[in-house]
Design a protein around this motif. Structure first.
Motif, PDB file in Angstrom:
ATOM      1  N   VAL A 126       0.937  -1.314   0.056  1.00 33.90           N
ATOM      2  CA  VAL A 126      -0.025  -0.115   0.001  1.00 33.90           C
ATOM      3  C   VAL A 126       0.869   1.410   0.041  1.00 33.90           C
ATOM      4  CG1 VAL A 126      -1.547   1.480   1.409  1.00 33.90           C
ATOM      5  CG2 VAL A 126      -2.177  -1.077   0.986  1.00 33.90           C
ATOM      6  N   PRO A 127       2.125   1.317   0.815  1.00 36.39           N
ATOM      7  CA  PRO A 127       2.736   2.504   0.624  1.00 36.39           C
ATOM      8  C   PRO A 127       3.559   2.841  -0.428  1.00 36.39           C
ATOM      9  CG  PRO A 127       3.203   1.373   2.646  1.00 36.39           C
ATOM     10  CD  PRO A 127       2.304   0.599   1.867  1.00 36.39           C
ATOM     11  N   PHE A 128       3.384   1.772  -1.460  1.00 37.61           N
ATOM     12  CA  PHE A 128       4.030   2.089  -2.922  1.00 37.61           C
ATOM     13  C   PHE A 128       3.022   2.226  -3.696  1.00 37.61           C
ATOM     14  CE2 PHE A 128       6.654  -0.932  -0.368  1.00 37.61           C
ATOM     15  CZ  PHE A 128       7.833  -0.252  -0.178  1.00 37.61           C
ATOM     16  N   LEU A 129       1.685   2.285  -3.361  1.00 32.90           N
ATOM     17  CA  LEU A 129       0.518   2.152  -4.351  1.00 32.90           C
ATOM     18  C   LEU A 129      -0.187   3.492  -4.310  1.00 32.90           C
ATOM     19  CD1 LEU A 129      -0.766  -1.354  -4.051  1.00 32.90           C
ATOM     20  CD2 LEU A 129       0.705  -0.454  -5.827  1.00 32.90           C
ATOM     21  N   ALA A 130      -0.114   4.286  -3.361  1.00 32.45           N
ATOM     22  CA  ALA A 130      -1.053   5.376  -3.040  1.00 32.45           C
ATOM     23  C   ALA A 130      -0.244   6.347  -2.139  1.00 32.45           C
ATOM     24  CB  ALA A 130      -2.334   5.108  -2.202  1.00 32.45           C
ATOM     25  N   PRO A 131      -0.552   7.509  -2.397  1.00 28.71           N
ATOM     26  CA  PRO A 131      -0.075   8.757  -1.406  1.00 28.71           C
ATOM     27  C   PRO A 131      -0.476   8.549   0.035  1.00 28.71           C
ATOM     28  CG  PRO A 131      -1.490   9.632  -2.709  1.00 28.71           C
ATOM     29  CD  PRO A 131      -1.396   8.225  -3.243  1.00 28.71           C
ATOM     30  N   ALA A 132       0.176   9.204   0.798  1.00 25.67           N
ATOM     31  CA  ALA A 132      -0.292   9.044   2.548  1.00 25.67           C
ATOM     32  C   ALA A 132      -1.498   9.395   2.508  1.00 25.67           C
ATOM     33  CB  ALA A 132       0.669  10.032   3.143  1.00 25.67           C
ATOM     34  N   ALA A 133      -2.351  10.373   2.002  1.00 21.48           N
ATOM     35  CA  ALA A 133      -3.542  10.736   2.222  1.00 21.48           C
ATOM     36  C   ALA A 133      -4.605   9.735   1.752  1.00 21.48           C
ATOM     37  CB  ALA A 133      -4.138  11.956   1.308  1.00 21.48           C
ATOM     38  N   ASP A 134      -4.214   8.657   0.959  1.00 17.53           N
ATOM     39  CA  ASP A 134      -4.917   7.764   0.326  1.00 17.53           C
ATOM     40  C   ASP A 134      -4.592   6.249   0.676  1.00 17.53           C
ATOM     41  OD1 ASP A 134      -6.472   9.578  -1.512  1.00 17.53           O
ATOM     42  OD2 ASP A 134      -5.197   9.153  -3.131  1.00 17.53           O
ATOM     43  N   GLN A 135      -3.900   6.190   1.620  1.00 19.62           N
ATOM     44  CA  GLN A 135      -3.348   4.842   2.125  1.00 19.62           C
ATOM     45  C   GLN A 135      -4.424   4.270   3.175  1.00 19.62           C
ATOM     46  OE1 GLN A 135       0.693   4.964   3.669  1.00 19.62           O
ATOM     47  NE2 GLN A 135       1.456   5.660   1.777  1.00 19.62           N
ATOM     48  N   GLY A 136      -4.984   5.102   3.914  1.00 21.28           N
ATOM     49  CA  GLY A 136      -6.072   4.773   4.867  1.00 21.28           C
ATOM     50  C   GLY A 136      -7.140   3.955   4.274  1.00 21.28           C
ATOM     51  N   PRO A 137      -7.793   4.934   3.393  1.00 21.82           N
ATOM     52  CA  PRO A 137      -8.973   4.479   2.561  1.00 21.82           C
ATOM     53  C   PRO A 137      -8.456   3.061   1.685  1.00 21.82           C
ATOM     54  CG  PRO A 137      -8.899   6.881   2.324  1.00 21.82           C
ATOM     55  CD  PRO A 137      -7.797   6.225   2.824  1.00 21.82           C
ATOM     56  N   LEU A 138      -7.480   2.874   1.144  1.00 20.72           N
ATOM     57  CA  LEU A 138      -6.983   1.922   0.315  1.00 20.72           C
ATOM     58  C   LEU A 138      -6.824   0.624   1.432  1.00 20.72           C
ATOM     59  CD1 LEU A 138      -6.095   0.577  -2.269  1.00 20.72           C
ATOM     60  CD2 LEU A 138      -3.776   1.385  -1.742  1.00 20.72           C
ATOM     61  N   ARG A 139      -6.286   0.725   2.486  1.00 25.11           N
ATOM     62  CA  ARG A 139      -6.290  -0.311   3.406  1.00 25.11           C
ATOM     63  C   ARG A 139      -7.759  -0.820   3.786  1.00 25.11           C
ATOM     64  NH1 ARG A 139      -1.668   2.224   5.669  1.00 25.11           N
ATOM     65  NH2 ARG A 139       0.404   0.742   5.195  1.00 25.11           N
ATOM     66  N   GLU A 140      -8.594   0.320   4.127  1.00 20.84           N
ATOM     67  CA  GLU A 140      -9.895  -0.306   4.411  1.00 20.84           C
ATOM     68  C   GLU A 140     -10.551  -1.116   3.258  1.00 20.84           C
ATOM     69  OE1 GLU A 140     -13.975   1.828   5.918  1.00 20.84           O
ATOM     70  OE2 GLU A 140     -12.326   2.927   5.757  1.00 20.84           O
ATOM     71  N   ALA A 141     -10.380  -0.538   2.026  1.00 15.65           N
ATOM     72  CA  ALA A 141     -10.944  -1.306   1.012  1.00 15.65           C
ATOM     73  C   ALA A 141     -10.277  -2.509   0.831  1.00 15.65           C
ATOM     74  CB  ALA A 141     -10.538  -0.733  -0.472  1.00 15.65           C
ATOM     75  N   VAL A 142      -8.948  -2.599   0.989  1.00 21.20           N
ATOM     76  CA  VAL A 142      -8.600  -4.195   1.087  1.00 21.20           C
ATOM     77  C   VAL A 142      -9.082  -5.084   2.141  1.00 21.20           C
ATOM     78  CG1 VAL A 142      -6.547  -5.450   1.426  1.00 21.20           C
ATOM     79  CG2 VAL A 142      -6.258  -3.658  -0.185  1.00 21.20           C
ATOM     80  N   LEU A 143      -9.344  -4.669   3.261  1.00 23.00           N
ATOM     81  CA  LEU A 143      -9.973  -5.453   4.463  1.00 23.00           C
ATOM     82  C   LEU A 143     -11.279  -5.956   3.953  1.00 23.00           C
ATOM     83  CD1 LEU A 143      -8.711  -3.694   7.422  1.00 23.00           C
ATOM     84  CD2 LEU A 143      -7.931  -5.485   6.371  1.00 23.00           C
ATOM     85  N   ARG A 144     -12.058  -4.873   3.408  1.00 24.41           N
ATOM     86  CA  ARG A 144     -13.546  -5.326   3.081  1.00 24.41           C
ATOM     87  C   ARG A 144     -13.491  -6.219   1.776  1.00 24.41           C
ATOM     88  NH1 ARG A 144     -17.795  -0.050   3.292  1.00 24.41           N
ATOM     89  NH2 ARG A 144     -17.134   0.613   5.372  1.00 24.41           N
ATOM     90  N   TYR A 145     -12.496  -6.079   0.991  1.00 23.13           N
ATOM     91  CA  TYR A 145     -12.615  -7.015  -0.181  1.00 23.13           C
ATOM     92  C   TYR A 145     -12.206  -8.280   0.181  1.00 23.13           C
ATOM     93  CZ  TYR A 145     -10.646  -9.037  -4.555  1.00 23.13           C
ATOM     94  OH  TYR A 145     -10.312 -10.007  -5.522  1.00 23.13           O
ATOM     95  N   SER A 146     -11.358  -8.357   1.450  1.00 25.86           N
ATOM     96  CA  SER A 146     -10.911  -9.690   1.677  1.00 25.86           C
ATOM     97  C   SER A 146     -12.088 -10.545   2.504  1.00 25.86           C
ATOM     98  CB  SER A 146      -9.715  -9.652   2.512  1.00 25.86           C
ATOM     99  OG  SER A 146     -10.105  -8.887   3.762  1.00 25.86           O
ATOM    100  N   ARG A 147     -12.761  -9.560   3.098  1.00 28.48           N
ATOM    101  CA  ARG A 147     -13.917 -10.136   3.888  1.00 28.48           C
ATOM    102  C   ARG A 147     -14.770 -10.807   2.901  1.00 28.48           C
ATOM    103  NH1 ARG A 147     -18.229  -5.927   5.873  1.00 28.48           N
ATOM    104  NH2 ARG A 147     -18.454  -5.913   3.766  1.00 28.48           N
ATOM    105  N   GLU A 148     -15.122 -10.177   1.646  1.00 24.08           N
ATOM    106  CA  GLU A 148     -16.314 -10.658   0.623  1.00 24.08           C
ATOM    107  C   GLU A 148     -15.383 -11.727  -0.073  1.00 24.08           C
ATOM    108  OE1 GLU A 148     -18.874  -9.626   0.716  1.00 24.08           O
ATOM    109  OE2 GLU A 148     -18.766  -7.823   1.603  1.00 24.08           O
ATOM    110  N   VAL A 149     -14.198 -11.771  -0.272  1.00 29.61           N
ATOM    111  CA  VAL A 149     -13.588 -12.973  -0.727  1.00 29.61           C
ATOM    112  C   VAL A 149     -13.466 -14.494  -0.060  1.00 29.61           C
ATOM    113  CG1 VAL A 149     -11.427 -14.060  -1.726  1.00 29.61           C
ATOM    114  CG2 VAL A 149     -12.147 -11.652  -2.367  1.00 29.61           C
TER     115      VAL A 149
END
Length: 442
Positions: A126-149
């Protein structure tokens, strides 16, 4: 919770399953995610190989299928992150490329371990994929996605288990039906192997009435109990009858009464032991014949052996029981000689009186006792027990009736005609006559 209006309600959708509530993604972050799908997939495969020993032991085709699942999962996450949708895509997009056989070699626990590794790899990047401001929402999206999977994976395995369970039930019913019909073919042997049957000894068939409502809970309890008392079991319910094919029964004296408690009301009959499952049809036929005749013996124990019902089966027209009585009781009595058959006949005719029998045969009462003990040794049935005496008397009746044609044929030819026995049985008696001196001395 009601679904958002924009969320489709197709198969597999669930309330609250979208990523509504997450801030709209930055287009630059989405583009960077798309550009790094390949590198994320490669990193995931390396991490799987390093963290999961069972993954390294898979066959190449299984490793390839799991790698495809991981790669599709990452690609689908990018699509999901860009445009919130219901989770109906998970089954088709992520698991659609995996073969059905994969659920047999990879357990649900291992599948969840794989998902955990994939999510961990994406989170680490995540630190290499998004700027600092977007890292929190991206991590939350990853967690929600992993739940659905994870839920989708559980759904895949549940459906596979249901399909496999339905197929196993149908296959088990086919094997039981083939045993009842006496089928002996390569197809039956293949089905026996498919149901996982292993026992090669102490195989018997037990039949009786089924409970009024044999639901899934009853079948689970039945398998749980029989699993403790026998190595293998096949269950068949045909109308109002419950059929159990038991293999490797550990202690029949304790197992049969316990298992009979699971049947419905009425008689429960078990057949003789068979050498193999293919040969168990004779046990099944004897058990069903005994179940038909059991009503003639209201005081029969529960369960009761089909052999204990030989007299009732003979009267109901069972030729197998008639032949068994002649083979196992009547002919051994004739072959043993020593006056066993006349002594038994007199004892049964004279009301089970030792004194009357001794007077009729002009022998001592102790001689009668000795011969009756010999009858028990030769046949396995004790004439001093009323029920077993009834079996012996039935054997004498059917044995004499079966010997009548041979006696008529021998009447014109010689030696066998005098006592109504076949020449082969008479020869056996002559071979045993050397032991007659002991009885005469008594």
């Amino acid at each position: 919770m009601p679904q958002p209006a924009e969320a489709p309600t197709g198969a597999g959708s669930a309330p609250g399953a979208t990523n509504a509530g997450i801030a709209p993604p930055d287009p630059a972050t989405v583009e960077k995610l798309r550009a790094t799908i390949g590198s994320l997939s490669t990193a995931t495969l390396k991490q799987l190989d390093a963290d999961l020993p069972w993954y390294r032991g898979l066959r190449p085709d299984e490793r390839s299928a799991l790698g495809m699942v991981a790669q599709k999962g990452i690609a689908s996450f990018v699509n999901w992150y860009q445009k919130p949708v219901s989770p109906a895509w998970v089954l088709s997009d992520v698991f659609g490329t995996a073969p059905t056989e994969l659920t047999r070699s990879i357990s649900l626990q291992k599948a969840l371990q794989l998902i955990r590794v994939v999510v961990q790899v994406v989170e680490d990047h995540v630190p290499f994929l998004a700027p600092a401001a977007d890292q929190g929402p991206l991590r939350e999206a990853v967690l929600r996605y992993s739940r659905e999977v994870a839920f989708a994976a559980a759904d895949v395995y549940a459906r596979a288990a249901e399909t496999r369970g339905s197929w196993d039930t149908r296959l088990e019913a086919l094997v039981v039906d083939a045993i009842l019909r006496g089928e002996s073919s390569d197809a039956l042997r293949s089905r026996i192997a498919a149901v996982g049957w292993k026992s090669q000894a102490r195989i018997t068939v037990m039949v009786g009435s089924a409970p009024q409502e044999p639901n899934v809970g009853f079948l689970n309890e039945l398998r749980r109990v029989t699993g403790r008392l026998a190595e293998d079991v096949l269950v068949g319910i045909q109308g109002e009858r419950l059929i159990l094919v038991l293999g490797g029964v550990r202690d029949a004296a304790k197992a049969y009464p316990r298992i009979s408690e699971l049947f419905g009301e009425g008689a429960v009959v078990f057949g003789p032991e068979a050498e193999s499952l293919v040969a168990a049809s004779s046990s099944a036929q004897a058990a069903f014949a005994g179940l038909t005749a059991a009503r003639a013996w209201p005081a029969a124990p529960r369960p009761v052996s089909s052999e204990d019902l030989w007299p009732e089966r003979v009267m109901s027209g069972d030729d197998t029981a008639r032949r068994a009585l002649v083979r196992t009781i009547y002919r051994p009595l004739l072959a043993a000689a020593n006056g066993l058959e006349p002594t038994l006949s007199a004892y049964l005719t004279l009301g089970h009186s030792l004194e009357a029998t001794s007077r009729s045969l002009f022998v001592h009462a102790n001689t009668v006792r000795y011969r009756l003990r010999r009858v028990c040794d030769v046949t396995g049935w004790d004439p001093l027990i009323p029920r077993e005496a009834y079996v012996l008397q039935t054997a004498l009746v059917v044995g004499r009736l079966s010997a009548m044609p041979s006696a008529s044929a021998a009447g014109t030819g010689g030696a066998g005609a005098g006592n109504g026995r076949t020449p082969r049985v008479a020869a056996s008696e002559r071979g045993a006559s050397a032991t007659a001196g002991k009885t005469a001395a008594l």
